[in-house]
Design a protein around this motif. Structure first.
Motif, PDB file in Angstrom:
ATOM      1  N   PHE A  66       0.835  -1.199   0.000  1.00  0.00           N
ATOM      2  CA  PHE A  66       0.000   0.000   0.000  1.00  0.00           C
ATOM      3  C   PHE A  66       0.869   1.248   0.000  1.00  0.00           C
ATOM      4  CE2 PHE A  66      -3.300  -2.657   2.226  1.00  0.00           C
ATOM      5  CZ  PHE A  66      -4.257  -2.537   1.233  1.00  0.00           C
ATOM      6  N   ARG A  67       0.406   2.249  -0.752  1.00  0.00           N
ATOM      7  CA  ARG A  67       0.997   3.580  -0.657  1.00  0.00           C
ATOM      8  C   ARG A  67       0.266   4.352   0.442  1.00  0.00           C
ATOM      9  NH1 ARG A  67       1.164   2.783  -6.365  1.00  0.00           N
ATOM     10  NH2 ARG A  67       3.302   2.973  -7.117  1.00  0.00           N
ATOM     11  N   ARG A  68       0.759   5.517   0.747  1.00  0.00           N
ATOM     12  CA  ARG A  68       0.136   6.345   1.780  1.00  0.00           C
ATOM     13  C   ARG A  68      -1.299   6.695   1.417  1.00  0.00           C
ATOM     14  NH1 ARG A  68       0.833  12.401   3.335  1.00  0.00           N
ATOM     15  NH2 ARG A  68       0.175  12.319   5.513  1.00  0.00           N
ATOM     16  N   ASP A  69      -1.572   6.898   0.118  1.00  0.00           N
ATOM     17  CA  ASP A  69      -2.925   7.271  -0.318  1.00  0.00           C
ATOM     18  C   ASP A  69      -3.900   6.093  -0.335  1.00  0.00           C
ATOM     19  OD1 ASP A  69      -2.196   5.805  -2.564  1.00  0.00           O
ATOM     20  OD2 ASP A  69      -2.151   7.524  -3.921  1.00  0.00           O
ATOM     21  N   GLY A  70      -3.427   4.889   0.016  1.00  0.00           N
ATOM     22  CA  GLY A  70      -4.302   3.719   0.082  1.00  0.00           C
ATOM     23  C   GLY A  70      -4.289   2.857  -1.157  1.00  0.00           C
ATOM     24  N   SER A  71      -3.680   3.332  -2.232  1.00  0.00           N
ATOM     25  CA  SER A  71      -3.618   2.522  -3.454  1.00  0.00           C
ATOM     26  C   SER A  71      -2.592   1.404  -3.278  1.00  0.00           C
ATOM     27  CB  SER A  71      -3.252   3.403  -4.653  1.00  0.00           C
ATOM     28  OG  SER A  71      -1.965   3.955  -4.489  1.00  0.00           O
ATOM     29  N   SER A  72      -2.889   0.275  -3.916  1.00  0.00           N
ATOM     30  CA  SER A  72      -1.945  -0.835  -3.831  1.00  0.00           C
ATOM     31  C   SER A  72      -1.194  -0.958  -5.147  1.00  0.00           C
ATOM     32  CB  SER A  72      -2.670  -2.143  -3.497  1.00  0.00           C
ATOM     33  OG  SER A  72      -3.454  -2.565  -4.581  1.00  0.00           O
ATOM     34  N   PHE A  73      -0.041  -1.547  -5.082  1.00  0.00           N
ATOM     35  CA  PHE A  73       0.784  -1.734  -6.278  1.00  0.00           C
ATOM     36  C   PHE A  73       1.590  -3.013  -6.111  1.00  0.00           C
ATOM     37  CE2 PHE A  73       3.189   0.616  -3.222  1.00  0.00           C
ATOM     38  CZ  PHE A  73       4.516   0.285  -3.383  1.00  0.00           C
ATOM     39  N   PRO A  74       1.862  -3.713  -7.224  1.00  0.00           N
ATOM     40  CA  PRO A  74       2.622  -4.967  -7.135  1.00  0.00           C
ATOM     41  C   PRO A  74       4.103  -4.684  -6.896  1.00  0.00           C
ATOM     42  CG  PRO A  74       2.122  -4.477  -9.414  1.00  0.00           C
ATOM     43  CD  PRO A  74       1.446  -3.425  -8.596  1.00  0.00           C
TER      44      PRO A  74
END
Length: 193
Positions: A143-151
């Motif tokens: 997770f990034r700080r903004d809540g989005s996830s990334f592989p």
């Protein structure tokens, strides 16, 4: 007269003894001083050698730390140092960019908060305890700080810094790789049709 004869040889005998003992005493004192000076000189040389070796080791340690800082600062991957509880204790500049945190904020984050969809504290403790001296490499999501996830592709290695156990975690954002893989799979499916 007889007393004189008896006393005379004693005086004659004592005079040369006194003359012989003074040089012996002086020689013994000189040897003691020489031995003391030799020991003092050896001790001084030993301490000078120790101080030079210690200064050299400190300079080498500073040079290695500087080199490591340069490498981690200029790395394309996020590098995190985690303690046994999973708290981020150090992070490079790329980690700040990837996760979107300031340094002060990221140093307050627990690694579990960065892991998308993974288990809680107990799973982290098992993961920590099962670590070997060999680095592990796996793909997951964060997770990034903004809540989005990334592989991400995660490589971690247990390390010891000044007698304490840590995990050095290198995180590579593989979003582009995943997109390329999906595009390639899509192109293969279209080609098969």
């Amino acid at each position: 007269e007889w007393l004189l004869i008896v006393k005379a040889p004693a005086a004659v005998i004592n005079a040369p003894v006194r003359q012989r003992t003074l040089p012996i005493i002086l020689a013994v004192v000189a040897l003691i001083l020489a031995a003391t000076l030799t020991v003092a000189m050896l001790w001084w040389l030993q301490s000078q050698h120790f101080e030079r070796a210690q200064r050299s080791a400190e300079l080498e340690k500073k040079a290695l730390a500087s080199h490591y800082n340069f490498l981690s600062r200029s790395a394309n991957d996020a590098i995190l140092l985690l303690d046994e509880q999973g708290h981020v204790v150090e992070a490079n500049e790329r980690a700040l960019v990837v996760y979107g945190y300031s340094r002060a904020e990221l140093l307050q984050v627990n690694a579990q908060a960065l892991r998308a969809g993974q288990g809680g504290a107990e799973e982290y403790r098992r993961w920590w305890a099962s670590g070997s001296a060999e680095p592990t490499l796996y793909e997951t999501s964060h997770f990034r700080r903004d809540g989005s996830s990334f592989p991400v592709e995660v490589s971690n290695l247990p390390i010891r810094v000044e007698g304490k156990e840590y995990r050095q975690v290198i995180v590579r954002d593989i979003t582009q790789r995943k997109l390329e893989r999906e595009q390639l799979d899509h192109a293969r499916r279209l080609y098969a049709i």
